[in-house]
Design an enzyme around this catalytic site. Structure first.
Site, PDB file in Angstrom:
ATOM      1  N   THR A 265      14.406  25.293 -25.771  1.00 26.05           N
ATOM      2  CA  THR A 265      14.853  26.434 -26.651  1.00 26.05           C
ATOM      3  C   THR A 265      15.964  27.320 -26.161  1.00 26.05           C
ATOM      4  O   THR A 265      16.711  27.898 -26.823  1.00 26.05           O
ATOM      5  CB  THR A 265      13.407  27.404 -27.024  1.00 26.05           C
ATOM      6  OG1 THR A 265      12.542  26.276 -27.942  1.00 26.05           O
ATOM      7  CG2 THR A 265      13.836  28.644 -28.006  1.00 26.05           C
TER       8      THR A 265
ATOM      9  N   SER B 113      11.402  20.077 -24.467  1.00 22.91           N
ATOM     10  CA  SER B 113      10.522  19.748 -23.607  1.00 22.91           C
ATOM     11  C   SER B 113       9.195  18.976 -24.141  1.00 22.91           C
ATOM     12  O   SER B 113       8.474  18.661 -23.298  1.00 22.91           O
ATOM     13  CB  SER B 113      10.289  20.766 -22.579  1.00 22.91           C
ATOM     14  OG  SER B 113       9.260  21.844 -23.114  1.00 22.91           O
TER      15      SER B 113
ATOM     16  N   THR C 194       9.954  25.733 -23.047  1.00 21.45           N
ATOM     17  CA  THR C 194       8.739  26.243 -22.478  1.00 21.45           C
ATOM     18  C   THR C 194       7.464  25.350 -22.659  1.00 21.45           C
ATOM     19  O   THR C 194       6.585  25.551 -21.904  1.00 21.45           O
ATOM     20  CB  THR C 194       8.296  27.485 -23.091  1.00 21.45           C
ATOM     21  OG1 THR C 194       8.236  27.271 -24.544  1.00 21.45           O
ATOM     22  CG2 THR C 194       9.569  28.607 -23.010  1.00 21.45           C
ATOM     23  N   ASP C 195       7.636  24.398 -23.560  1.00 22.36           N
ATOM     24  CA  ASP C 195       6.142  23.567 -23.824  1.00 22.36           C
ATOM     25  C   ASP C 195       5.852  22.830 -22.590  1.00 22.36           C
ATOM     26  O   ASP C 195       4.455  22.870 -22.569  1.00 22.36           O
ATOM     27  CB  ASP C 195       6.461  22.698 -24.930  1.00 22.36           C
ATOM     28  CG  ASP C 195       6.701  23.344 -26.265  1.00 22.36           C
ATOM     29  OD1 ASP C 195       6.356  24.495 -26.496  1.00 22.36           O
ATOM     30  OD2 ASP C 195       7.326  22.693 -27.264  1.00 22.36           O
TER      31      ASP C 195
HETATM   32  N1  ASP Z   1       9.791  22.945 -27.943  1.00 25.54           N
HETATM   33  C1  ASP Z   1      10.670  24.050 -27.198  1.00 25.54           C
HETATM   34  C2  ASP Z   1      10.728  23.068 -25.589  1.00 25.54           C
HETATM   35  O1  ASP Z   1       9.913  23.260 -25.062  1.00 25.54           O
HETATM   36  C3  ASP Z   1       9.898  25.061 -26.934  1.00 25.54           C
HETATM   37  C4  ASP Z   1      10.655  26.151 -25.863  1.00 25.54           C
HETATM   38  O2  ASP Z   1      11.631  25.452 -25.162  1.00 25.54           O
HETATM   39  O3  ASP Z   1      10.360  27.259 -26.122  1.00 25.54           O
HETATM   40  O4  ASP Z   1      11.761  22.623 -25.586  1.00 25.54           O
END
Ligand code: ASP
Length: 331
Positions: free
Chosen positions: A20, A66, A99-100
């Site tokens: 993200t 991610s 973040t995932d």
């Molecule tokens: N779905 C995203 C990822 O993990 C969420 C994020 O980065 O906050 O790439």
């Protein structure tokens, strides 16, 4: 310029993997409807004016959301992070990530990269196009931390809080304040471009696989399949049987409470073990791990013959990484 004066010179390499932090949405009001990994890491750097004038190199390794993180990207990250950290002119390495699965990558790097310098992961909960994105500050903090004299180890910085890569957990699906180190607590804080340490930098903890199976670590296509099964009301043995039939070499059971496992799953797990699959049990609780009991995972009613090895303080996703590395080291 103020920041340059505070810190000695040192090159920081920023490895981009997507997420993200590199995401773009059609509307600045949108925090969830966006494309992750749309921007190259050099675009992220250009959006942070205080980074101008610092010695930085960027390298885009992947542009993943991610949630699709894969072993090939992990192997590339280990290779590139280790290579850059060994360069005398490099003060530290930053990894931008989603973040995932940040906690999984952080733990994997903690166990596979000798980080005598800072190896800092960062991410964002809001895309780069948001009205108030969190990525630019997080990236600035990550570079600051990577240049911090004396800092070392695999670290993650988000929202001004520095966590050890070994303890990181994503605890919220939307809020900017989405990470915790559980019972371990944070290592340091980033305040106005300065690092305030709360406890010593984390010690390295390289897994045996690094020395015993370096070639296997470099070839992710040959990594053994290790899956996670959650124990829950109405759990079905068929899940474990199907994974074993599909070639699982290792299984982590995310047990209830202190790692207790539904009788249906327990029986299937014992069948799997008899077939040569390595099984570990962790806890699906948000905090804590499994406190070992002589009576096995069933507690006072546990049958010693049914005892499934526990993963200690590791979360289910960390236990999966650990088991994967154990299997690689075992050959
Ligand atoms: N779905 C995203 C990822 O993990 C969420 C994020 O980065 O906050 O790439």
């Amino acid at each position: 310029m103020q920041n340059i004066d505070r810190n000695p010179p040192g090159l920081v390499v920023i490895l981009g993997t997507g997420g993200t932090i590199a995401g773009t949405a059609a509307s600045a009001a949108s925090h969830v409807g966006y494309q992750a990994g749309a921007l190259g890491v050099e675009v992220l750097v250009a959006a942070v004016p205080p980074l101008r004038g610092l010695a930085l190199e960027t390298e885009t390794l992947a542009r993943l959301d991610s949630c699709h993180m894969d072993h090939a990207t992990w192997a590339a990250l280990v290779r590139r992070a280790a290579w850059h950290l060994a360069r005398p002119e490099v003060a530290g390495v930053v990894v931008t990530h989603g973040t995932d699965t940040l906690e999984e990558t952080a733990f994997f790097l903690h166990r596979t990269v000798a980080a005598a310098k800072p190896l800092v992961l960062t991410a964002a909960m809001r895309p780069a196009t948001a009205l108030s994105p969190d990525g630019p500050q997080n990236l600035f903090d990550a570079v600051t931390l990577a240049r911090e004299p004396g800092a070392h180890g695999v670290l993650a910085v988000l929202g001004g809080v520095v966590h050890a890569g070994a303890s990181l957990r994503k605890v919220h699906g939307y809020r900017v304040d989405a990470f915790s180190a559980g019972d371990a607590g944070p290592v340091a804080l980033l305040e106005d471009g300065r690092v305030r340490t709360l406890r010593p930098w984390p010690a390295g903890a390289l897994h045996d696989a690094v020395a015993r199976a370096p070639q296997r670590l470099r070839e992710p296509t040959g990594w053994p399949a290790v899956d996670i099964v959650t124990s829950h009301a109405g759990a079905r043995a068929a899940v474990i049987d199907a994974l074993v039939a599909a070639g699982a070499r290792g299984l982590v059971i995310a047990g209830t409470g202190n790692g207790s496992v539904h009788a249906e799953l327990r029986a299937a797990a014992q069948r799997a073990r008899a077939a040569g699959v390595v099984v570990r049990r962790a806890s699906r609780c948000l905090l804590g791990g499994v406190v070992a009991s002589d009576a096995g995972e069933g507690g006072a009613t546990g049958n010693a013959a049914d005892l499934l090895p526990d993963a200690g303080v590791l979360t289910p996703v960390q236990a999966r990484v650990e088991l994967l590395l154990d299997l690689l080291a075992a050959g």
